[in-house]
Design an enzyme around this catalytic site. Structure first.
Site, mmCIF file in Angstrom:
data_model
loop_
_atom_site.group_PDB
_atom_site.id
_atom_site.type_symbol
_atom_site.label_atom_id
_atom_site.label_comp_id
_atom_site.label_asym_id
_atom_site.label_seq_id
_atom_site.Cartn_x
_atom_site.Cartn_y
_atom_site.Cartn_z
ATOM 1 N N SER A 157 -5.573 -1.454 -10.199
ATOM 2 C CA SER A 157 -6.390 -0.280 -9.889
ATOM 3 C C SER A 157 -7.493 -0.087 -10.934
ATOM 4 C CB SER A 157 -5.469 0.922 -9.770
ATOM 5 O OG SER A 157 -6.067 1.963 -9.051
ATOM 6 N N ASP A 234 -3.688 -0.253 1.742
ATOM 7 C CA ASP A 234 -3.950 0.488 0.515
ATOM 8 C C ASP A 234 -4.769 1.731 0.846
ATOM 9 O OD1 ASP A 234 -5.115 1.389 -1.979
ATOM 10 O OD2 ASP A 234 -4.559 -0.535 -2.847
ATOM 11 N N HIS A 267 -0.934 0.908 -2.223
ATOM 12 C CA HIS A 267 -1.481 0.883 -3.577
ATOM 13 C C HIS A 267 -0.401 0.975 -4.661
ATOM 14 C CE1 HIS A 267 -5.023 1.108 -6.151
ATOM 15 N NE2 HIS A 267 -4.522 2.125 -6.817
#
Lengths: 296, 287
Positions: A157, A234, A267
């Site tokens: 991320s 995601d 995610h």
């Protein structure tokens, strides 16, 4: 010559837990870059003999994380133990530094340092995560742990953006690079939330130095590969923009991008845990073939 | 379809399966409860899986195990459903239920309390053995073959429940279990005293796996127990040597107690040996 305090690379052990065939440790130290006490995790395989040294991977975490999340939620130690590789997990921002507005947004301030060196008040004194990761922490690791000097970088991320930026801007220091659900082009959405407060509205050229896509476009160093995995479900895909990274590779021959979109994954750390083995094996193999980084 | 209903709270893909969390209103506990459930991806629509129950330790909720133990990789490979209940009733707000980390909320001890004010809600033994197993049978694609394991207080729970219900739970293992709670200060002065009562001393032994083994006369049991020798609770609360001694005197119960140098009580220890435990259960449940 610098004073003893300026060059202080002393670390203090906070905890040590045996895990697989090694130890999951946490250290703290006074950081001259962030001007506060910082913690980092380090997983160290058991040495087979006293002189044994290991290659080392930095894992940069995402927003809202500290040095705890990665070591508990990914299950990486099994593979680090098998491959006999050290893993370092820094924090994501300065800690115990109270500044007005540092908790207003989950993408800015505390736990969201974006691995950059801020140039604006009141952030510039402490929010120097780029220099912390690329200058201070590697030196601390060299001074205190049994390493070969070969480093790789991995991130999730916000840490994916950080890993690409840090590795492409320091290609002989961080020789292998992989990312999971990476934030690839944060300047395309984070101008108000991130870049204006940290770097100022008038300095957009400086922003590009902390944006993975922009750094990759401008990259002129030795050929670099980016291994990337991202979930097709995601929830932040519209902000991560991994396809843009593959586009850069088409026009910049110095950058190779291997992106896999993974069906139905999101995610979370459940996604990271599902693919971390592949990333660790990639780094272990790739670091085995590069020359040692010669540094002073 | 008959039976109580469950409500999906979350579902996230992990390895080749989905890590889910469900909630339901529990009749035994008289409150709403969460449980985790890992479900492998089906190879065909008719596919059914054995079910492994994991009981967590003191201070845990249904979240710790699914985030910190790394079990999903092996549950995915061996194609097992893994169910992780919570460790106590929630939201009951009983006087004294939040004063200690080792009693009350997050410390249900997998027993059916006899004393007020606990007896109406603190029925974790019946919750796991009667209600949750039925809920899983009714709502998920299972083969009917169940196993049980756990850590610490959950190791205690798994062994007590597994030994007392050998036809229901075919396989049994534990990580750093509390083996002989009636011989610990925690059991005598806190948990058993408050949940079960001094006047009911005769009923304490049915919740002590060392004592259960001493009088066990059911089908042969083969229990894998892993224990770190650097565990801070080893000599005060866990007492695995007592479990082993009881098993050594009962030919119907085999305890494979493996002591591991340098390991402590943490999830770092659990994750290191998780693969072995899943393998232990899969061999029996997939047979």
């Amino acid at each position: 010559t610098s004073s003893v305090v300026e060059d202080n690379t002393k670390v203090e052990l906070v905890s040590s837990d045996k895990c697989f065939n090694g130890y999951q440790k946490i250290y703290k130290h006074w950081s001259k870059e962030t001007k506060c006490t910082m913690k980092f995790s380090i997983y160290i395989p058991l040495q087979l003999h006293a002189e044994e040294k290991f290659n080392a991977i930095f894992f940069l975490s995402g927003v809202m994380c500290n040095e705890q999340n990665f070591i508990f939620k990914t299950g990486f130690q099994r593979y680090a133990s098998d491959e006999r590789i050290i893993f370092i997990g820094p924090d994501t921002s300065p800690r115990n530094v109270d500044l007005p507005g540092d908790r207003d947004s989950w993408v800015f301030g505390r736990s969201a340092g974006w691995y950059l060196d801020s140039t604006c008040e009141p952030w510039r004194t402490n929010y120097r995560m780029y220099s912390y990761i690329t200058r201070e922490l590697p030196e601390i690791i060299r001074q205190n742990f049994p390493i070969t000097g070969k480093f790789g970088m991995c991130g999730h991320s916000m840490g994916g953006n950080g890993a690409i930026v840090c590795s492409l801007r320091n290609p002989t220091l961080f020789q292998t690079l992989s990312v999971l659900a990476p934030s690839c082009n944060p300047t395309s959405w984070g101008d108000e939330l991130i870049y204006i407060p940290y770097l100022g509205a008038e300095n957009r050229e400086l922003w590009k130095q902390y944006d993975a896509l922009e750094v990759a476009k401008a990259y002129k160093g030795p050929p670099k590969k980016i291994l990337a995995d991202c979930g097709s479900e995601d929830e932040y895909l519209h902000l991560l923009l991994p396809d843009k990274l593959t586009e850069v590779a088409l026009v910049n021959r110095n950058v190779e991008v291997e992106l896999h979109m993974r069906e139905e994954y999101n995610h979370s750390y459940f996604f990271v845990a599902s693919f971390i083995e592949k990333h660790i094996k990639y780094h272990a193999k790739a670091l085995g073939t590069v020359n040692e980084n010669v540094t002073c | 379809m008959a039976g109580a209903s469950v409500e999906l709270v979350s579902s996230v893909k992990c390895f080749n399966g989905f890590q889910k969390v469900y909630k339901h209103v529990s009749k035994e506990l008289n409150c709403s409860m969460n449980f985790s459930l890992y479900e492998p991806v089906k190879a065909n629509p008719e596919e059914k899986f054995p079910v492994l129950f994991y009981l967590s330790g003191l201070t845990c909720t249904e979240q710790n195990f699914i985030q910190k133990s790394g079990f999903q990789r092996f549950a995915s490979e061996k194609k097992l459903i893994v169910v992780g209940p919570d460790t106590s009733p929630r939201g009951c707000n009983l006087p004294g239920d939040s004063e200690r980390w080792d009693f009350g909320v997050s410390a249900g001890c997998y027993l059916d309390a006899l004393m007020e004010p606990w007896s109406k809600n603190y029925r974790m033994y019946s919750y796991v053995t009667k209600e949750l197993t039925q809920l899983i049978k009714d709502n998920f694609p299972n083969t009917g073959k169940f196993g049980i394991f756990g850590h610490s207080m959950g190791g205690h729970g798994a062994m007590v429940i597994g030994l007392r219900n050998p036809d229901l739970f075919l396989s049994l293992s534990a990580f750093a279990p509390i083996c002989n709670p009636t011989q610990t200060e925690w059991g005598k002065d806190v948990a058993f005293k408050n949940y079960l009562g001094e006047e009911n001393r005769a009923k304490w032994n049915i919740y002590d796996s060392t004592e259960v083994i001493k009088s066990y006369d059911g089908p042969e049991r083969n229990i894998l127990v892993d224990q770190g020798d650097d565990d801070e609770f080893l000599n005060t609360i866990l007492l695995p040597q007592n479990l082993k001694a009881a098993a050594d005197s009962n030919p119907k119960v085999k305890v494979n107690l493996r002591m591991h140098p340098g390991f402590n009580h943490s999830y770092f220890f659990i994750s290191t040996f998780m693969a072995d435990h899943i393998e232990h259960h899969a061999k029996i449940l997939n047979a």
